[in-house]
Design a protein around this motif. Sequence first.
Motif, PDB file in Angstrom:
ATOM      1  N   SER A  53       0.823  -1.214   0.000  1.00 45.73           N
ATOM      2  CA  SER A  53       0.000   0.000   0.000  1.00 45.73           C
ATOM      3  C   SER A  53       0.854   1.258   0.000  1.00 45.73           C
ATOM      4  O   SER A  53       0.376   2.329  -0.390  1.00 45.73           O
ATOM      5  CB  SER A  53      -0.938  -0.003   1.209  1.00 45.73           C
ATOM      6  N   GLY A  54       2.110   1.152   0.449  1.00 50.19           N
ATOM      7  CA  GLY A  54       3.011   2.294   0.384  1.00 50.19           C
ATOM      8  C   GLY A  54       3.794   2.356  -0.908  1.00 50.19           C
ATOM      9  O   GLY A  54       4.173   3.434  -1.373  1.00 50.19           O
ATOM     10  N   LEU A  55       4.006   1.195  -1.512  1.00 51.29           N
ATOM     11  CA  LEU A  55       4.848   1.117  -2.707  1.00 51.29           C
ATOM     12  C   LEU A  55       4.065   1.216  -4.012  1.00 51.29           C
ATOM     13  O   LEU A  55       4.634   1.544  -5.053  1.00 51.29           O
ATOM     14  CB  LEU A  55       5.630  -0.199  -2.707  1.00 51.29           C
ATOM     15  N   GLY A  56       2.784   0.902  -3.962  1.00 51.75           N
ATOM     16  CA  GLY A  56       1.989   0.856  -5.185  1.00 51.75           C
ATOM     17  C   GLY A  56       0.695   1.621  -5.063  1.00 51.75           C
ATOM     18  O   GLY A  56       0.281   2.034  -3.976  1.00 51.75           O
ATOM     19  N   ASP A  57       0.048   1.815  -6.189  1.00 49.16           N
ATOM     20  CA  ASP A  57      -1.266   2.466  -6.254  1.00 49.16           C
ATOM     21  C   ASP A  57      -2.275   1.485  -6.836  1.00 49.16           C
ATOM     22  O   ASP A  57      -1.970   0.786  -7.811  1.00 49.16           O
ATOM     23  CB  ASP A  57      -1.235   3.680  -7.183  1.00 49.16           C
ATOM     24  N   ASP A 177      12.284 -10.095  -4.472  1.00 47.63           N
ATOM     25  CA  ASP A 177      13.049  -9.185  -3.627  1.00 47.63           C
ATOM     26  C   ASP A 177      13.114  -7.754  -4.156  1.00 47.63           C
ATOM     27  O   ASP A 177      13.921  -6.953  -3.693  1.00 47.63           O
ATOM     28  CB  ASP A 177      14.467  -9.717  -3.417  1.00 47.63           C
ATOM     29  N   ARG A 178      12.288  -7.422  -5.129  1.00 53.11           N
ATOM     30  CA  ARG A 178      12.221  -6.065  -5.655  1.00 53.11           C
ATOM     31  C   ARG A 178      10.765  -5.668  -5.813  1.00 53.11           C
ATOM     32  O   ARG A 178       9.877  -6.521  -5.819  1.00 53.11           O
ATOM     33  CB  ARG A 178      12.919  -5.958  -7.022  1.00 53.11           C
ATOM     34  N   PHE A 179      10.540  -4.372  -5.949  1.00 51.70           N
ATOM     35  CA  PHE A 179       9.213  -3.903  -6.353  1.00 51.70           C
ATOM     36  C   PHE A 179       9.396  -2.595  -7.100  1.00 51.70           C
ATOM     37  O   PHE A 179      10.014  -1.648  -6.594  1.00 51.70           O
ATOM     38  CB  PHE A 179       8.279  -3.687  -5.169  1.00 51.70           C
ATOM     39  N   VAL A 180       8.858  -2.548  -8.306  1.00 50.18           N
ATOM     40  CA  VAL A 180       8.925  -1.336  -9.124  1.00 50.18           C
ATOM     41  C   VAL A 180       7.505  -0.980  -9.528  1.00 50.18           C
ATOM     42  O   VAL A 180       6.948  -1.548 -10.469  1.00 50.18           O
ATOM     43  CB  VAL A 180       9.824  -1.537 -10.366  1.00 50.18           C
ATOM     44  N   GLY A 181       6.915  -0.071  -8.764  1.00 50.28           N
ATOM     45  CA  GLY A 181       5.538   0.322  -9.004  1.00 50.28           C
ATOM     46  C   GLY A 181       5.412   1.818  -9.151  1.00 50.28           C
ATOM     47  O   GLY A 181       6.363   2.506  -9.541  1.00 50.28           O
ATOM     48  N   THR A 182       4.249   2.361  -8.800  1.00 50.17           N
ATOM     49  CA  THR A 182       3.964   3.787  -9.002  1.00 50.17           C
ATOM     50  C   THR A 182       3.691   4.519  -7.699  1.00 50.17           C
ATOM     51  O   THR A 182       3.310   5.685  -7.727  1.00 50.17           O
ATOM     52  CB  THR A 182       2.729   3.958  -9.904  1.00 50.17           C
ATOM     53  N   GLY A 183       3.839   3.878  -6.543  1.00 48.83           N
ATOM     54  CA  GLY A 183       3.359   4.427  -5.291  1.00 48.83           C
ATOM     55  C   GLY A 183       4.150   5.592  -4.735  1.00 48.83           C
ATOM     56  O   GLY A 183       5.181   5.994  -5.291  1.00 48.83           O
ATOM     57  N   PRO A 184       3.695   6.137  -3.603  1.00 54.96           N
ATOM     58  CA  PRO A 184       4.345   7.310  -3.004  1.00 54.96           C
ATOM     59  C   PRO A 184       5.732   7.025  -2.448  1.00 54.96           C
ATOM     60  O   PRO A 184       6.527   7.941  -2.262  1.00 54.96           O
ATOM     61  CB  PRO A 184       3.381   7.723  -1.897  1.00 54.96           C
ATOM     62  N   TYR A 185       6.018   5.760  -2.163  1.00 53.93           N
ATOM     63  CA  TYR A 185       7.348   5.362  -1.709  1.00 53.93           C
ATOM     64  C   TYR A 185       7.975   4.417  -2.731  1.00 53.93           C
ATOM     65  O   TYR A 185       7.275   3.644  -3.399  1.00 53.93           O
ATOM     66  CB  TYR A 185       7.275   4.621  -0.371  1.00 53.93           C
TER      67      TYR A 185
END
Length: 526
Positions: A53-57, A177-185
Amino acid sequence: MAAGLATLLLALPLLAGCQPTRSSQSLIVATKSRIDSLDPVQASRIGVMQVLSGLGDPLYAIDSNGRLVPRLATALPLLSGDGLRARIPLRRGVLFHDGTRFDAAAMAFSLRRFMAIGTLGYQLSERVQSVRVTAPHEIELVLKRPFSPLPRLLSAIFLTPVSPTAYRRHRDKPLNDRFVGTGPYALAFFSGQQQRLKPWPRYWGRRPANEGIDLVTLSNSTALFGALRSGEVDLLLNSGLEMDHQQALHQDAAAGRLREAIGPSQEIALVSLLSDQPPLNRPGLRQAVARSLDRDTIARRVTLRLHSPQRQLIPPALPGSDPTAWPAYDPAGARALYRQAGYCRGRVLTLPLTYRSDIPTDRLFALTWQAQLRRDLGDCVTLEVSGMESTTAYSQLDKGALTMLFYDWIGDYPDAENFLLPLLSCSKAEGDRCLKGNSVLGGSFWTAPGLEAELQRSSQLEGPERVALLVAIQRRVAAASPYLPVWLSAPAAWGGRDLSQPRFDGSGRVMLGELRRLSAVGARQP
């Protein structure tokens, strides 16, 4: 690499239970939930959803007032006349954390990938036939049947888009072990015990009020409780926290020593009753058992009244709720039903109850109910209680090996459909016996003629007509009692007085971007 190593070194004292060397910028949020993968296709647990919820939208979100609001979508889906095609306009000017552009092709890539390999992929694939790109910033979902809760399903954070560039080689396998999204963090560091989130400077929306979040995992309730009390962490989530510790923190908050937030309830504890084998294949006996459960005693002695007694399968805040669907505790009525079945006159019904041995509250529930029955109906019924590790217990449910199992169900998104279909849906049946479907997976093996059609129809209706049908379904299920709702759990969080008041969104997750450390003057204010 150097930054990641420095982050890990900062976290190691905390993970060992000692006072950490604090970053002056980041806030520390603690939980018991270990995170093994940050790929949305692997997401199924509360802890992962909180990090995502912090990393993605999501396309849509449920705000703290329960309202549905567009996020990466700019408006609600536009439905075709037959309700089988939903066009969704997408936000422009959004970038992924690798600097690539978010557009319809990226959203379609993510949804197709989730449908193909997602742990919860069935949530989409059972309802969506295909995903089409109809314009550079518009997608179309072709549905298998009309589905009125579609926007709420699309608010699920596990449907957050990922960068097609970053996940090109992981189209058909997880990238853990990675995350590449659109979120605020953006993700700055990852391990199973710590995730460091730093504000994404090119975020399209409102910038977080803090300079970063460290989410850390502690191994047990005592460590979590002590870390908050000693000031080692800024915010503590209640997942994995034992009841006596939760009660102590609740009392501290009531006395003004901590800040407390309670989120919307999305978790129901229940007992499944194996309805296709003796003795519980007799509806009258299941009704007797339903009237034998003293939820008030359970709430007082097991959950210390922090969880509310529940007599329905739908959380009370959702449309379709019917708070009195299941019968209340009625020992006289239960005794009459046991007698009709041939018990109580020198013959005692013995029921095996299995609880999850790795969850302390479950054992206490089983022993408390056992003692309550011995006290009030001991000449009619007795419980034989035994523990079984959670994973093993879940694997036995669909084999018909457990007469009764106490477990919980957590909705993946806030809609009544997500609490009824996962427990009651049945794709193949013989009379009242389910042979294939969610009812088998839930351990009850129960269905009824026409029930599946009613469940499917409830997901195609809206407004008062849908609410009336959902209430009717609950009452029909309650009359047969293949499940016994026991209590309702709500997420909770506690922070120090030097932290701003935490809040939950409508999906039960702390709004990390709102958290900030207060000045010394502000911390003293009520």
